[in-house]
Design a protein around this motif. Structure first.
Motif, PDB file in Angstrom:
ATOM      1  N   ALA A 127       0.938  -0.863   0.108  1.00 43.29           N
ATOM      2  CA  ALA A 127       0.068   0.096   0.000  1.00 43.29           C
ATOM      3  C   ALA A 127       0.552   1.050  -0.343  1.00 43.29           C
ATOM      4  CB  ALA A 127      -0.654   0.241   0.881  1.00 43.29           C
ATOM      5  N   THR A 128       2.175   1.037  -0.062  1.00 40.43           N
ATOM      6  CA  THR A 128       3.137   2.248  -0.241  1.00 40.43           C
ATOM      7  C   THR A 128       3.151   2.718  -1.205  1.00 40.43           C
ATOM      8  OG1 THR A 128       4.963   1.104  -0.474  1.00 40.43           O
ATOM      9  CG2 THR A 128       4.767   1.829   1.888  1.00 40.43           C
ATOM     10  N   TYR A 130       0.840   4.216  -2.733  1.00 40.42           N
ATOM     11  CA  TYR A 130      -0.458   4.758  -2.505  1.00 40.42           C
ATOM     12  C   TYR A 130       0.251   6.506  -2.064  1.00 40.42           C
ATOM     13  CZ  TYR A 130      -3.421   1.085  -3.626  1.00 40.42           C
ATOM     14  OH  TYR A 130      -3.833   0.236  -5.057  1.00 40.42           O
ATOM     15  N   ASP A 132       0.760   9.471   0.234  1.00 41.60           N
ATOM     16  CA  ASP A 132      -0.099   9.742   1.169  1.00 41.60           C
ATOM     17  C   ASP A 132      -1.239  10.321   0.040  1.00 41.60           C
ATOM     18  OD1 ASP A 132      -0.738  11.649   3.329  1.00 41.60           O
ATOM     19  OD2 ASP A 132       0.339  12.279   3.442  1.00 41.60           O
ATOM     20  N   PRO A 133      -2.482   9.119   0.767  1.00 39.21           N
ATOM     21  CA  PRO A 133      -3.217   9.051  -0.318  1.00 39.21           C
ATOM     22  C   PRO A 133      -3.989  10.671  -0.258  1.00 39.21           C
ATOM     23  CG  PRO A 133      -3.780   7.280   0.960  1.00 39.21           C
ATOM     24  CD  PRO A 133      -2.507   8.375   1.764  1.00 39.21           C
ATOM     25  N   LEU A 136      -9.450   8.473   0.535  1.00 39.51           N
ATOM     26  CA  LEU A 136      -9.892   7.033   1.268  1.00 39.51           C
ATOM     27  C   LEU A 136     -10.776   6.896   1.420  1.00 39.51           C
ATOM     28  CD1 LEU A 136      -7.391   8.353   5.066  1.00 39.51           C
ATOM     29  CD2 LEU A 136      -6.952   6.508   3.056  1.00 39.51           C
ATOM     30  N   VAL A 138      -8.348   3.798  -0.404  1.00 35.00           N
ATOM     31  CA  VAL A 138      -7.484   4.197  -1.589  1.00 35.00           C
ATOM     32  C   VAL A 138      -7.861   2.962  -1.980  1.00 35.00           C
ATOM     33  CG1 VAL A 138      -4.871   5.166  -1.354  1.00 35.00           C
ATOM     34  CG2 VAL A 138      -5.910   2.667  -0.303  1.00 35.00           C
ATOM     35  N   PHE A 179      -1.632  -4.254   2.984  1.00 31.41           N
ATOM     36  CA  PHE A 179      -1.300  -2.642   4.097  1.00 31.41           C
ATOM     37  C   PHE A 179      -1.153  -3.362   4.674  1.00 31.41           C
ATOM     38  CE2 PHE A 179      -4.460  -1.697   0.658  1.00 31.41           C
ATOM     39  CZ  PHE A 179      -4.397  -0.557  -0.250  1.00 31.41           C
ATOM     40  N   ARG A 232      -3.732   2.321  10.425  1.00 27.29           N
ATOM     41  CA  ARG A 232      -3.540   1.639   8.982  1.00 27.29           C
ATOM     42  C   ARG A 232      -4.767   0.817   9.433  1.00 27.29           C
ATOM     43  NH1 ARG A 232      -0.692   5.709   8.796  1.00 27.29           N
ATOM     44  NH2 ARG A 232       1.540   5.431   8.461  1.00 27.29           N
ATOM     45  N   SER A 299      -2.923   8.078   7.942  1.00 23.24           N
ATOM     46  CA  SER A 299      -3.940   7.790   7.504  1.00 23.24           C
ATOM     47  C   SER A 299      -4.229   7.118   5.632  1.00 23.24           C
ATOM     48  CB  SER A 299      -4.980   8.351   7.674  1.00 23.24           C
ATOM     49  OG  SER A 299      -6.193   7.650   8.087  1.00 23.24           O
ATOM     50  N   CYS A 300      -4.458   5.593   6.194  1.00 24.87           N
ATOM     51  CA  CYS A 300      -3.786   5.059   5.386  1.00 24.87           C
ATOM     52  C   CYS A 300      -5.011   3.490   4.827  1.00 24.87           C
ATOM     53  CB  CYS A 300      -2.954   4.168   4.917  1.00 24.87           C
ATOM     54  SG  CYS A 300      -3.250   3.894   2.644  1.00 24.87           S
ATOM     55  N   TYR A 301      -6.089   3.675   4.241  1.00 25.46           N
ATOM     56  CA  TYR A 301      -7.175   2.441   4.419  1.00 25.46           C
ATOM     57  C   TYR A 301      -7.407   1.809   2.701  1.00 25.46           C
ATOM     58  CZ  TYR A 301     -10.659   5.362   6.361  1.00 25.46           C
ATOM     59  OH  TYR A 301     -11.417   6.673   5.535  1.00 25.46           O
TER      60      TYR A 301
END
Length: 337
Positions: A127-128, A130, A132-133, A136, A138, A179, A232, A299-301
């Motif tokens: 997922a890296t 993406y 800094d998305p 969200l 993503v 992820f 995450r 934040s990333c999901y």
């Protein structure tokens, strides 16, 4: 007749759990690993869990001669490519090492595959990619851009594999964007065993719980998230392993290259995970806030819908199972393997 899968980096955390799922699903497995961040003991335990032998070769994906020997001596149908360095912070300090190992190693591997006409590949992406998305959750169609050399190495590999498929459409490639893999096999016999100070949250918390570390260091308490700590999408490693089996099934009847998010679709903060782990181990765990780490995002999901639609896969295990299984592994193996 069962397919034979070459699993590079198959003794690592995700690799071993995937080998177990592969063997249980009737595939023949051959592991290639240089044990730079893993242990042959993990494969012995995987053999114990499955009751089957898991042959392995000690060696490096950058060794073209060794790869030629492996492909000459074994009838390989598909390669699952895990082998790679994976610590974000370390990649910022040692970019050349990361590009050499991850990007160059993949080139050497694909070159060897091409020489023998093995053109089915499942790639362990992240997922890296993406960065800094911008929004969200993503989706696979979200813009890609990495914030650190580790993520950039994964993105470069995705791009070189896309170029490879464009040049030769016989290549059949699943790009699995993981992820945050956590948890352990429910038997407690195998789990995450990082060398040195853990880079990832769950093994760090587990080592605090088992008394190996005095407190958890939380990097960044001032993110624009509900409690100020990073959010995450944590996914149980057994769910992740099942995703690889589904990706192999997808490769059997599809042609092309496609990226899939493997996540739960839910974000949890660092403190959410800490509280869940406290419930699992039955004690409160000390933590200290520290500066944000370079290369980390707030934040990333995932939006995992595409994997549900096309791979017939979705994550089944929740945050409590992740923590309970990780705690079982750590408490029964306080010093790892």
């Amino acid at each position: 007749m069962s397919q034979t899968i070459l699993v590079t980096g198959g003794a690592g955390f995700i690799g071993t759990h995937t080998c177990i799922k592969l063997v249980e699903s009737g595939f023949a497995v051959l592991v290639l690993d240089n044990f730079s961040n893993s242990s042959p003991e993990s494969l012995k335990r995987a053999e114990y869990i499955t009751g089957k032998s898991i042959p392995f070769i000690e060696g490096d994906i950058n060794d073209a001669r060794l790869l030629d020997e492996i492909f000459a001596q074994h009838s390989i149908d598909v390669v699952i490519h895990f082998a790679g360095l994976k610590a974000v912070g370390e990649s910022v300090q040692q970019p050349l090492r990361y590009y050499q190992n991850n990007v160059s190693g993949t080139l050497v591997l694909c070159d060897a595959m091409q020489r023998v006409g093995v053109k089915n590949l499942v790639f362990s992406s992240s997922a890296t990619v993406y960065g800094d998305p911008a929004s969200l959750p993503v989706r696979e169609s979200s813009p890609t851009s990495a914030t650190n050399p580790y993520g950039r190495s994964k993105l470069m590999i995705e791009e070189l594999l896309a170029d490879l498929h464009r040049a030769d459409p016989e290549w059949n490639i699943a790009l699995l964007r993981y992820f945050n893999p956590v948890g352990a096999h429910p038997s407690g016999r195998i789990g995450e065993d990082p060398g040195g100070i853990p880079n990832n949250l769950m093994p760090f918390i587990a080592q605090v719980a088992v008394g190996r570390r005095e407190h958890l260091t939380v990097f960044g308490g001032d993110y624009p998230t509900p409690d100020g700590t990073g959010v995450r999408d944590y996914i149980h490693v057994m769910d992740l392993a099942a995703g690889h089996v589904q990706a192999l099934r997808w490769l059997e009847h599809r042609r092309g290259i496609k990226a899939f998010n493997l996540g739960t679709g839910r974000g949890y903060s660092v403190l959410d995970m800490l509280k869940a782990f406290e419930r699992a181990c039955g004690k409160s765990l000390p933590y200290q806030l520290a500066e944000r780490r370079p290369g980390d995002v707030a934040s990333c999901y995932a939006d995992p819908q595409l994997a549900a639609d096309e791979l017939n896969w979705k994550a089944e295990l929740g945050i409590q199972a992740m923590c309970e299984d990780a705690w079982r592994w750590q408490s029964e193996n306080p010093n790892g393997y």
